[in-house]
Design an enzyme around this catalytic site. Structure first.
Site, PDB file in Angstrom:
ATOM      1  CB  SER A 290      -0.882   0.034   1.247  1.00  0.00           C
ATOM      2  OG  SER A 290      -0.118   0.403   2.373  1.00  0.00           O
ATOM      3  CG  ASP A 291       1.498   5.876  -1.333  1.00  0.00           C
ATOM      4  OD1 ASP A 291       2.437   5.922  -0.494  1.00  0.00           O
ATOM      5  OD2 ASP A 291       1.361   6.738  -2.221  1.00  0.00           O
ATOM      6  CD1 TRP A 292       5.244   5.305   4.561  1.00  0.00           C
ATOM      7  CD2 TRP A 292       4.904   3.974   2.812  1.00  0.00           C
ATOM      8  NE1 TRP A 292       6.275   4.390   4.506  1.00  0.00           N
ATOM      9  CE2 TRP A 292       6.093   3.576   3.460  1.00  0.00           C
ATOM     10  CE3 TRP A 292       4.485   3.257   1.695  1.00  0.00           C
ATOM     11  CZ2 TRP A 292       6.861   2.498   3.009  1.00  0.00           C
ATOM     12  CZ3 TRP A 292       5.255   2.190   1.246  1.00  0.00           C
ATOM     13  CH2 TRP A 292       6.420   1.819   1.895  1.00  0.00           C
TER      14      TRP A 292
END
Ligand code: BGC
Length: 739
Positions: A290-292
């Site tokens: 996932s993106d952060w």
């Protein structure tokens, strides 16, 4: 004693002596054999002749539930909330995944590395800053992209990382996007090919490669709340095609899902994107990270195909374990997540090549940074051949522009590379110590080179008036987490150029920008160089081009429009009041986007838009001048599974140069496509007068359209126009072919 027997006795004596002093354990050969064979029995997955799939499967079988869960999440990031209990195990990068020591599975230490390894000064280390990713796309050169990736891969390893968070390839649908510099322009074939080559060579250094941000994360405004609304066909033929090509070439271990939602579902819980397209159709065997902070759920995200949450374990820690225990998530689904992470570790070589920190090759990095910047700097205008500068005629040169005495600007956000010894703050303007003033002065010791910051345009104009030429360095800073309101140069720089050019028409503008800029002063100046964010050695590269020691060859990977009014969305779409933040997203108890950007221009991205809408542009996609000239002839198109496009290019000028030849196709009218699309390109190096015949092989998919109802790519029967030339607006060769 004969020579061989003397040698033998020396070896034996040495071994004997070493054994006595305990350096070589007695019966060492036997010992290591036993150890190897024990390991072969106890850790059969260490057998490198097995495939990554086989090895991952073997390890998976050994894992406890907790170990499987530990592979699916991060353990915090410096500066992201209070430190986690095992924060000390990190390497100072954006995230890490615990290793499984008892089985010989290493930690995954991740670092951002868009144009160089992030946070090096902050961690007491050093990184080379390469030209921005957009600059690198201007080289149109897969080999240059490969060198780019290889350097980053080496510097990651030297700094103790074994996974990159680089490889951004979101298409330039919205040129005001603050991250445009991190991506590879507006065309999926160019962007996908280059990012794929970058990843391939980065990963060859034994780091897990990553491609991001999947997908249609084409603006920063409201990136965590926005719903990107786009038809499947448009998505597949544009934004997703760039990923498809990049993944096919680069085979990254990881794909990072983006923050935004796509057609109603957030990217990191979007089944269509993660499972149907990425994992099933494209057969992507790696893991989705996932993106952060881009994870919004446990059951939905896991089922949709998210494999690893970063940088925390809000949804994929205890909650994932509970969901598996209670049967809400089948064990087979968790196994799939864990297997994918393990597979990427084996495939990238991080298991077989344990971490060995080292010293970054500073001078070697400078050399590559300069060379890549030379291949990335686009000569946009060169009236009356003002360039290259003639050393014998120049006595007085004015160098104008804020910081042009000191350095060149870089792009901000998580892509930011630290200048040597200077930890950078989030969204600060960071100038790399590569001084245009010094680089130009070094090229022409016989001339007087004077500097004016341009803060006061009249004083800059006065200096320009007394000088033979004026070189104005202007900048447009951009960053993750913001979009530009417009494409104008900030800080009164348009007025500065205008006044300088009024005082001296021999004005050359060097643009340091993260995206296109508008140029109301264009007609008044003699030359324009687009240097982008040029990296650690940008000034040397620019000076080499200004003085003709390097012949420019780069071409624009994105259109420069005349004005924002010509964009598909003249007004940037920004979140309405109250639409931002977690509370807004969670208003209904389930994560939902709060506003939409409707990409109703669909297939018409970049030049496809301006072509279709008949809008004149400032500089077209593919444009870039050289100090020599080229002529095209002899087009032959041979259709087939791969269509062979053969033609001849001649260097008709006086200097050696490299021409980027571009192949476009116009599809039959029934295909309902924009007027043309890029289907191939090649770079040809030519001595003065030299002629070369080249063949560009065009993949069948690049001539096809995506049929939404049948969910397949298809070639539309009919007559195709194949066009070849030096830019999207300069295509002297055309041939019709039928499919
Ligand atoms: C960015 C990613 C980056 C991550 C880790 C996010 O804000 O969108 O591109 O890799 O942070 O720093």
């Amino acid at each position: 004693m004969t020579k061989p027997s003397r040698l033998l006795s020396t070896v034996l004596l040495t071994l004997f002596a070493l054994t006595i002093v305990g350096v070589v354990p007695r019966a060492c050969a036997q010992h290591s054999f036993d150890k190897d064979s024990k390991q072969a029995k106890s850790r059969p997955w260490m057998n490198t002749s097995l495939s990554p799939d086989e090895r991952a499967e073997m390890v998976l079988k050994q894992l406890s539930l907790d170990e499987k869960i530990s592979l699916t999440h991060g353990n915090g990031m410096p500066g992201w909330g209070p430190p986690r209990p095992n924060a000390h195990l990190g390497n100072g990068g954006a995230g890490f995944v615990l290793g499984i020591e008892r089985l010989g599975i290493p930690f995954i230490q991740m670092s951002d590395a868009a144009y160089g390894v992030r946070s090096s000064a902050e961690n007491g280390r050093y990184s080379t800053a390469l030209p921005s990713n957009l600059a690198s796309a201007s080289s149109w050169d897969p080999q240059a992209a490969c060198e780019y990736g290889a350097l980053i891969g080496r510097e990651l390893r030297a700094q103790g990382y074994n996974m990159t968070l680089g490889g951004g390839v979101n298409l330039t649908r919205e040129p005001r996007n603050g991250r445009t510099f991190e991506y590879m322009g507006e065309d999926p074939v160019l962007a996908g090919t280059l990012v794929g080559n970058r990843i391939k060579c980065e990963q060859a250094q034994n780091v897990i490669g990553d491609i991001k941000h999947y997908a249609v994360n084409d603006q920063e405004s409201g990136r965590n709340e926005v719903d990107s609304v786009i038809s499947k066909r448009a998505m597949r033929e544009s934004d997703l095609l760039a990923f498809e090509i990049g993944i096919a070439i680069g085979k990254p271990g990881a794909v990072m899902c983006s923050y935004n939602s796509i057609n109603g579902d957030f990217a990191c819980e979007n089944k269509y994107l993660l499972t149907d397209v990425l994992k099933k159709e494209w057969k992507f065997p790696g893991f989705v990270v996932s993106d952060w902070g881009g994870t919004h759920s446990t059951v939905k995200a896991s089922a949709a195909g998210l494999d690893n949450e970063q940088p925390m374990d809000d949804f994929f820690g205890d909650k994932l374990r509970d969901a598996v225990r209670s049967g809400k998530i089948p064990m087979s689904e968790l196994d799939d997540h864990a297997r994918r992470v393990l597979r990427a570790e084996f495939a990238s070589g991080i298991v077989d090549h344990p971490m060995a920190k080292g010293v970054v090759d500073v001078e070697g990095g400078f050399e590559i940074a300069r060379k890549l910047a030379e291949q990335s700097t686009v000569l946009l205008k060169n009236a009356d051949n003002i360039l290259p500068l003639d050393r014998s005629k120049l006595r007085n040169i004015a160098i104008i522009g804020s910081h042009a005495d000191y350095g060149m600007i870089s792009g901000g956000g998580s892509a930011q590379v630290d200048p040597p010894g200077q930890p950078s703050k989030w969204q600060a303007h960071v100038w790399f110590p590569t001084s245009p003033l010094k680089a130009v002065s070094a090229k022409i010791p016989s001339a007087t080179v004077k500097f004016d910051s341009g803060d006061n345009p009249s004083s800059a104009a006065a200096l320009a008036k007394q000088s033979d030429i004026a070189i104005v360095f202007v900048h447009q800073w951009t960053s993750e987490g913001m979009d530009l309101r417009n494409l104008s140069l900030p800080d009164n720089q348009d007025a500065l150029i205008d006044q300088v050019a009024s005082a001296n028409p021999h004005t050359i503008v060097v643009v340091e920008s993260g995206t296109a800029v508008t140029m109301p002063w264009l007609d008044k100046v003699s030359g324009v160089l687009e240097a982008w964010y040029a990296g650690s050695k940008g000034a040397d590269a620019v000076a080499n081009i200004l003085f003709g020691d390097v012949n420019p060859s780069a071409k624009l990977p994105m259109t420069f429009p005349k004005s924002e009014a010509d964009l598909p969305h003249p007004q940037l779409v920004v979140p309405p009041p109250g639409a931002q933040g977690t509370a807004a997203v969670m208003r209904t108890g389930e994560a939902k986007p709060t506003f939409a950007v409707k990409y109703d221009e669909g297939l018409k991205v970049g030049y496809k838009w301006y072509d279709a809408e008949n809008k004149p542009v400032l500089f077209p996609f593919g444009h870039g001048l050289s100090y020599t000239t080229y002529a095209y002839s002899g087009l032959k198109v041979t259709p087939g599974a791969q269509t062979a496009v053969t033609f001849t290019v001649k260097n008709t000028g006086q200097r050696e140069g490299s021409e980027i030849a571009q192949v476009y196709a116009a599809l039959p009218e029934t295909a309902a496509e924009p007027p043309k699309r890029l289907v191939g390109f090649t770079k040809i190096q030519l001595k003065p007068g030299e002629t070369k015949e080249v063949t560009v092989n065009v993949d069948g998919k690049y001539l096809s359209i995506f049929d939404e109802s049948a969910n397949v790519w298809k070639l539309v029967p009919g007559s195709y126009n194949i066009m070849v030339g030096g830019s999207s607006k300069d295509l002297p060769l055309t041939q019709k072919v039928n499919y």
